[in-house]
Design a protein around this motif. Structure first.
Motif, PDB file in Angstrom:
ATOM      1  N   ASN A 215       0.834  -1.199   0.000  1.00 20.57           N
ATOM      2  CA  ASN A 215       0.000   0.000   0.000  1.00 20.57           C
ATOM      3  C   ASN A 215       0.869   1.250   0.000  1.00 20.57           C
ATOM      4  N   GLY A 216       0.494   2.242  -0.801  1.00 20.05           N
ATOM      5  CA  GLY A 216       1.204   3.510  -0.824  1.00 20.05           C
ATOM      6  C   GLY A 216       0.639   4.458   0.212  1.00 20.05           C
ATOM      7  N   ILE A 217       1.476   4.904   1.151  1.00 17.52           N
ATOM      8  CA  ILE A 217       1.000   5.774   2.235  1.00 17.52           C
ATOM      9  C   ILE A 217       1.656   7.149   2.205  1.00 17.52           C
ATOM     10  N   GLY A 218       2.634   7.349   1.330  1.00 15.33           N
ATOM     11  CA  GLY A 218       3.299   8.641   1.204  1.00 15.33           C
ATOM     12  C   GLY A 218       3.973   8.729  -0.147  1.00 15.33           C
ATOM     13  N   THR A 219       4.008   9.925  -0.731  1.00 16.93           N
ATOM     14  CA  THR A 219       4.622  10.075  -2.054  1.00 16.93           C
ATOM     15  C   THR A 219       6.131   9.898  -1.967  1.00 16.93           C
ATOM     16  N   GLY A 220       6.692   9.325  -3.000  1.00 16.38           N
ATOM     17  CA  GLY A 220       8.134   9.110  -3.051  1.00 16.38           C
ATOM     18  C   GLY A 220       8.476   7.802  -3.729  1.00 16.38           C
ATOM     19  N   VAL A 221       9.741   7.440  -3.637  1.00 16.23           N
ATOM     20  CA  VAL A 221      10.248   6.210  -4.253  1.00 16.23           C
ATOM     21  C   VAL A 221      10.785   5.297  -3.161  1.00 16.23           C
ATOM     22  N   ALA A 222      10.405   4.037  -3.210  1.00 17.36           N
ATOM     23  CA  ALA A 222      10.884   3.045  -2.248  1.00 17.36           C
ATOM     24  C   ALA A 222      11.106   1.723  -2.962  1.00 17.36           C
ATOM     25  N   VAL A 223      11.863   0.853  -2.339  1.00 18.01           N
ATOM     26  CA  VAL A 223      12.214  -0.439  -2.929  1.00 18.01           C
ATOM     27  C   VAL A 223      11.627  -1.559  -2.071  1.00 18.01           C
ATOM     28  N   VAL A 224      10.946  -2.488  -2.724  1.00 19.25           N
ATOM     29  CA  VAL A 224      10.423  -3.692  -2.061  1.00 19.25           C
ATOM     30  C   VAL A 224      11.370  -4.849  -2.341  1.00 19.25           C
ATOM     31  N   LEU A 243       9.474   1.110  -6.525  1.00 17.16           N
ATOM     32  CA  LEU A 243       8.106   1.574  -6.689  1.00 17.16           C
ATOM     33  C   LEU A 243       8.017   3.088  -6.534  1.00 17.16           C
ATOM     34  N   LEU A 244       7.122   3.666  -7.293  1.00 19.36           N
ATOM     35  CA  LEU A 244       6.840   5.090  -7.225  1.00 19.36           C
ATOM     36  C   LEU A 244       5.433   5.271  -6.668  1.00 19.36           C
ATOM     37  N   VAL A 245       5.315   6.039  -5.604  1.00 13.71           N
ATOM     38  CA  VAL A 245       4.010   6.336  -5.018  1.00 13.71           C
ATOM     39  C   VAL A 245       3.667   7.789  -5.332  1.00 13.71           C
ATOM     40  N   VAL A 246       2.540   7.981  -5.981  1.00 13.55           N
ATOM     41  CA  VAL A 246       2.113   9.321  -6.381  1.00 13.55           C
ATOM     42  C   VAL A 246       0.675   9.546  -5.948  1.00 13.55           C
ATOM     43  N   GLU A 247       0.325  10.806  -5.835  1.00 14.79           N
ATOM     44  CA  GLU A 247      -1.069  11.137  -5.594  1.00 14.79           C
ATOM     45  C   GLU A 247      -1.852  10.944  -6.885  1.00 14.79           C
ATOM     46  N   ASN A 248      -3.122  10.677  -6.740  1.00 11.08           N
ATOM     47  CA  ASN A 248      -3.990  10.493  -7.891  1.00 11.08           C
ATOM     48  C   ASN A 248      -4.410  11.875  -8.387  1.00 11.08           C
ATOM     49  N   LEU A 249      -3.619  12.437  -9.301  1.00 11.76           N
ATOM     50  CA  LEU A 249      -3.827  13.793  -9.791  1.00 11.76           C
ATOM     51  C   LEU A 249      -4.471  13.791 -11.166  1.00 11.76           C
ATOM     52  N   LEU A 250      -5.245  14.820 -11.420  1.00 10.01           N
ATOM     53  CA  LEU A 250      -5.896  14.964 -12.710  1.00 10.01           C
ATOM     54  C   LEU A 250      -5.894  16.427 -13.114  1.00 10.01           C
ATOM     55  N   LEU A 251      -5.407  16.699 -14.324  1.00  9.33           N
ATOM     56  CA  LEU A 251      -5.449  18.056 -14.878  1.00  9.33           C
ATOM     57  C   LEU A 251      -6.783  18.291 -15.573  1.00  9.33           C
ATOM     58  N   ARG A 252      -7.312  19.488 -15.416  1.00  7.98           N
ATOM     59  CA  ARG A 252      -8.511  19.912 -16.135  1.00  7.98           C
ATOM     60  C   ARG A 252      -8.158  21.085 -17.030  1.00  7.98           C
ATOM     61  N   PRO A 253      -8.411  21.032 -18.353  1.00  6.95           N
ATOM     62  CA  PRO A 253      -8.994  19.888 -19.069  1.00  6.95           C
ATOM     63  C   PRO A 253      -8.043  18.696 -19.102  1.00  6.95           C
ATOM     64  N   ALA A 254      -8.633  17.483 -19.116  1.00  5.53           N
ATOM     65  CA  ALA A 254      -7.852  16.256 -19.011  1.00  5.53           C
ATOM     66  C   ALA A 254      -7.546  15.627 -20.358  1.00  5.53           C
ATOM     67  N   HIS A 255      -7.963  16.263 -21.431  1.00  3.80           N
ATOM     68  CA  HIS A 255      -7.768  15.689 -22.774  1.00  3.80           C
ATOM     69  C   HIS A 255      -6.781  16.544 -23.563  1.00  3.80           C
ATOM     70  N   ASP A 256      -6.375  16.035 -24.718  1.00  6.31           N
ATOM     71  CA  ASP A 256      -5.527  16.817 -25.606  1.00  6.31           C
ATOM     72  C   ASP A 256      -6.271  18.074 -26.054  1.00  6.31           C
ATOM     73  N   VAL A 257      -5.570  19.180 -26.074  1.00  6.03           N
ATOM     74  CA  VAL A 257      -6.202  20.461 -26.390  1.00  6.03           C
ATOM     75  C   VAL A 257      -5.543  21.078 -27.622  1.00  6.03           C
ATOM     76  N   TYR A 258      -6.348  21.563 -28.543  1.00  7.06           N
ATOM     77  CA  TYR A 258      -5.863  22.259 -29.735  1.00  7.06           C
ATOM     78  C   TYR A 258      -6.307  23.719 -29.659  1.00  7.06           C
ATOM     79  N   ILE A 259      -5.360  24.632 -29.690  1.00  8.96           N
ATOM     80  CA  ILE A 259      -5.679  26.054 -29.623  1.00  8.96           C
ATOM     81  C   ILE A 259      -4.913  26.796 -30.711  1.00  8.96           C
ATOM     82  N   THR A 260      -5.364  27.994 -31.015  1.00  8.19           N
ATOM     83  CA  THR A 260      -4.682  28.834 -31.992  1.00  8.19           C
ATOM     84  C   THR A 260      -3.690  29.739 -31.277  1.00  8.19           C
ATOM     85  N   PRO A 261      -2.698  30.265 -31.978  1.00  8.07           N
ATOM     86  CA  PRO A 261      -1.745  31.189 -31.347  1.00  8.07           C
ATOM     87  C   PRO A 261      -2.457  32.356 -30.662  1.00  8.07           C
ATOM     88  N   PHE A 262      -1.937  32.738 -29.497  1.00  3.90           N
ATOM     89  CA  PHE A 262      -2.412  33.819 -28.654  1.00  3.90           C
ATOM     90  C   PHE A 262      -3.737  33.512 -27.942  1.00  3.90           C
TER      91      PHE A 262
END
Length: 333
Positions: A215-224, A243-262
């Motif tokens: 179980n992951g209880i803190g962020t970081g890297v550890a060896v089993v 093993l790498l333990v990370v928080e379950n993060l999500l960026l919004r928007p969560a998909h690929d984004v296409y925008i025009t310059p500026f």
């Protein structure tokens, strides 16, 4: 008369075909060969269950001093409404403690047809173990992952089972952070996961087997790390996974984004925990944004806004102090 003779011939042909079909019933075992570890001084044995797809069988071992076989009975009907004992499975148990490879043949005779199935059973020494995982990345405070150990002989053949043998599981770290603050081992009895009787029995006595919950209880890297506990296996190298333990993060928007310059696009960062989401205020003392290509877009860290500059693409990355958490690709066109 000719029509009557023709009908009789047809009936005879159908009858013969039905008999041939009944006589060609095939029975199979779940595996043709079994490889089991030899019996150490503690007399721990790793069993394996042979299972036939149908029928009732009588089981024998040609060399019971190498591996014995014990039928598993279940009640089944005999066609007259009466139940009788039927064995469609049998437990193979190694008996040899010799360090040289030995083998026996388990024979299974079907009681009604006399058909005999065979399974070659080999008993050998463990030369290598390996931790088997489905992921090397754990989510913080989420459901634990099951880690298993597989054992191999000198030729690289994998043992059919090493269940019942004692394993020493431990944690280590390449950094100054205590690995016990990153990862913990969880007993099966304290989780929603179900383990078999052998694992439950070992854990109730304070031991660990070839399967464990991480179980992951803190962020970081550890060896089993894991090794065989028996002194007989002292020369078998231990196995380790980072093993790498990370928080379950999500960026919004969560998909690929296409925008025009500026064009300006604002991102928000969410943390998911126990099925719920919360927005992380940015800039944060733990997380920060980075663009991998600053010629394509410009990032305002204060407002979490990305502004397109020229046609191209760039990665928007969320990082903490030491580990990469999220990688979202943003396209600008």
């Amino acid at each position: 008369l000719a029509r009557a003779i023709e009908m009789k011939v047809v009936h005879v042909l159908v009858f013969v075909a039905a008999v041939a079909c009944a006589g060609s019933i095939r029975f199979t075992l779940n595996v043709p060969q079994v490889l089991l570890p030899l019996v150490p001084p503690s007399t721990v044995r790793a069993n394996f269950t042979l299972v036939a797809d149908k029928g009732c069988f009588t089981w024998t071992s040609t060399k019971p001093d190498v591996a014995s076989v014990h039928p598993v009975y279940s009640a089944t009907g005999n066609g007259n409404g009466e139940a009788h004992a039927c064995s469609r499975a049998a437990v193979v148990t190694p008996q040899s403690s010799s360090t040289s490879r030995s083998n026996t043949v388990v024979l299974a005779e079907e009681q009604d047809t006399g058909l005999v199935l065979r399974c070659d059973v080999f008993v050998d020494t463990i030369h290598r173990i390996e931790i088997v995982t489905t992921t090397r990345e754990l989510l913080l405070d989420e459901a634990p992952e099951v880690f298993d150990v597989r054992a191999f002989d000198s030729e690289g053949n994998m043992f059919s089972s090493c269940r019942g043998h004692l394993f020493d599981w431990s944690l280590s770290s390449d950094s100054e952070k205590d690995p016990g603050d990153i990862i913990s081992f969880v007993p099966f009895s304290q989780s929603s996961y179900k383990a078999d009787d052998i694992i439950n029995s070992l854990e109730s006595k304070g031991y660990h087997g070839d399967s464990i919950l991480v179980n992951g209880i803190g962020t970081g890297v550890a060896v089993v790390n894991v090794r065989l506990e028996e002194s007989l296996w002292k020369d078998v190298p231990s196995s380790s996974v980072k093993l790498l333990v990370v928080e379950n993060l999500l960026l919004r928007p969560a998909h690929d984004v296409y925008i025009t310059p500026f064009t300006v696009l604002r991102y928000t960062l969410e943390r998911r925990k126990h099925g719920r989401s919360e927005v992380i205020g940015m800039p944060s003392s733990q997380y920060y944004y980075e663009l991998t290509n600053t010629t394509v877009a410009r990032l305002d860290h204060t407002s979490s806004q990305v502004t397109g500059l020229v046609i191209g693409y760039t990665d928007l990355v969320v990082e903490d102090k030491s580990i990469l958490c999220v990688n979202i690709l943003e396209y600008i066109s």
